[in-house]
Design a protein around this motif. Structure first.
Motif, PDB file in Angstrom:
ATOM      1  N   PRO A  98     -12.360 -30.572  -9.268  1.00  0.00           N
ATOM      2  CA  PRO A  98     -11.101 -30.508 -10.025  1.00  0.00           C
ATOM      3  C   PRO A  98     -11.144 -31.447 -11.228  1.00  0.00           C
ATOM      4  O   PRO A  98     -11.680 -32.547 -11.143  1.00  0.00           O
ATOM      5  N   LEU A  99     -10.608 -30.971 -12.324  1.00  0.00           N
ATOM      6  CA  LEU A  99     -10.523 -31.787 -13.532  1.00  0.00           C
ATOM      7  C   LEU A  99      -9.100 -32.308 -13.655  1.00  0.00           C
ATOM      8  O   LEU A  99      -8.162 -31.526 -13.733  1.00  0.00           O
ATOM      9  N   GLU A 100      -8.951 -33.610 -13.658  1.00  0.00           N
ATOM     10  CA  GLU A 100      -7.624 -34.218 -13.755  1.00  0.00           C
ATOM     11  C   GLU A 100      -7.413 -34.728 -15.165  1.00  0.00           C
ATOM     12  O   GLU A 100      -8.097 -35.634 -15.612  1.00  0.00           O
ATOM     13  N   TRP A 101      -6.480 -34.129 -15.846  1.00  0.00           N
ATOM     14  CA  TRP A 101      -6.134 -34.557 -17.208  1.00  0.00           C
ATOM     15  C   TRP A 101      -4.861 -35.367 -17.129  1.00  0.00           C
ATOM     16  O   TRP A 101      -3.819 -34.855 -16.759  1.00  0.00           O
ATOM     17  N   ARG A 102      -4.965 -36.611 -17.447  1.00  0.00           N
ATOM     18  CA  ARG A 102      -3.796 -37.492 -17.371  1.00  0.00           C
ATOM     19  C   ARG A 102      -3.131 -37.681 -18.725  1.00  0.00           C
ATOM     20  O   ARG A 102      -2.137 -38.359 -18.826  1.00  0.00           O
ATOM     21  N   GLY A 103      -3.700 -37.106 -19.732  1.00  0.00           N
ATOM     22  CA  GLY A 103      -3.105 -37.208 -21.066  1.00  0.00           C
ATOM     23  C   GLY A 103      -3.377 -38.553 -21.704  1.00  0.00           C
ATOM     24  O   GLY A 103      -4.076 -39.400 -21.173  1.00  0.00           O
ATOM     25  N   ILE A 104      -2.811 -38.733 -22.846  1.00  0.00           N
ATOM     26  CA  ILE A 104      -2.997 -39.970 -23.596  1.00  0.00           C
ATOM     27  C   ILE A 104      -1.973 -40.994 -23.119  1.00  0.00           C
ATOM     28  O   ILE A 104      -0.779 -40.711 -23.038  1.00  0.00           O
ATOM     29  N   ARG A 105      -2.462 -42.147 -22.815  1.00  0.00           N
ATOM     30  CA  ARG A 105      -1.551 -43.223 -22.416  1.00  0.00           C
ATOM     31  C   ARG A 105      -1.217 -44.058 -23.646  1.00  0.00           C
ATOM     32  O   ARG A 105      -2.096 -44.586 -24.302  1.00  0.00           O
ATOM     33  N   THR A 122      -9.513 -24.494 -17.341  1.00  0.00           N
ATOM     34  CA  THR A 122     -10.901 -24.926 -17.365  1.00  0.00           C
ATOM     35  C   THR A 122     -11.393 -25.054 -15.932  1.00  0.00           C
ATOM     36  O   THR A 122     -10.594 -25.205 -15.015  1.00  0.00           O
ATOM     37  N   SER A 123     -12.703 -24.974 -15.754  1.00  0.00           N
ATOM     38  CA  SER A 123     -13.271 -25.152 -14.426  1.00  0.00           C
ATOM     39  C   SER A 123     -14.605 -25.868 -14.540  1.00  0.00           C
ATOM     40  O   SER A 123     -15.275 -25.807 -15.576  1.00  0.00           O
ATOM     41  N   LEU A 124     -14.985 -26.543 -13.481  1.00  0.00           N
ATOM     42  CA  LEU A 124     -16.264 -27.235 -13.410  1.00  0.00           C
ATOM     43  C   LEU A 124     -16.938 -26.766 -12.128  1.00  0.00           C
ATOM     44  O   LEU A 124     -16.504 -27.098 -11.033  1.00  0.00           O
TER      45      LEU A 124
END
Length: 88
Positions: free
Chosen positions: A75-82, A3-5
């Motif tokens: 940049p898109l930072e995906w940290r996932g589900i905590r 993905t990009s922004l």
């Protein structure tokens, strides 16, 4: 996570589309604090995660607003589900 922004300037992406050939789908996303518009580009494999990506993009745009939207791409930072650990 393909993905990009990308910032939109004068109706065109600030970064050449040649770099994002695999990102065939796009969705406009506006900064909630001003009228700056970005393009969220994503591949066909990411269609089922668009809702999450929009939320992630809006969060990244809010952070970038404080930096006066200087960057052409964010940049898109995906940290996932905590998840909380449950110990038995």
């Amino acid at each position: 996570m393909p993905t990009s922004l990308t910032k939109i300037q004068n109706g065109k992406p600030a970064v050449s589309d040649d770099l994002t050939d695999d990102l065939k789908n796009e969705q406009p996303v506006k900064c909630p604090r001003c009228e700056r518009t970005y393009r969220l580009g994503y591949s066909d494999n990411e269609w089922n995660k668009v809702k999450d990506r929009i939320w992630l993009a809006e969060s990244a745009i809010r952070k970038d607003h404080d930096l006066r939207h200087e960057a052409a791409t964010i940049p898109l930072e995906w940290r996932g589900i905590r998840r909380r650990q449950i110990w038995a």
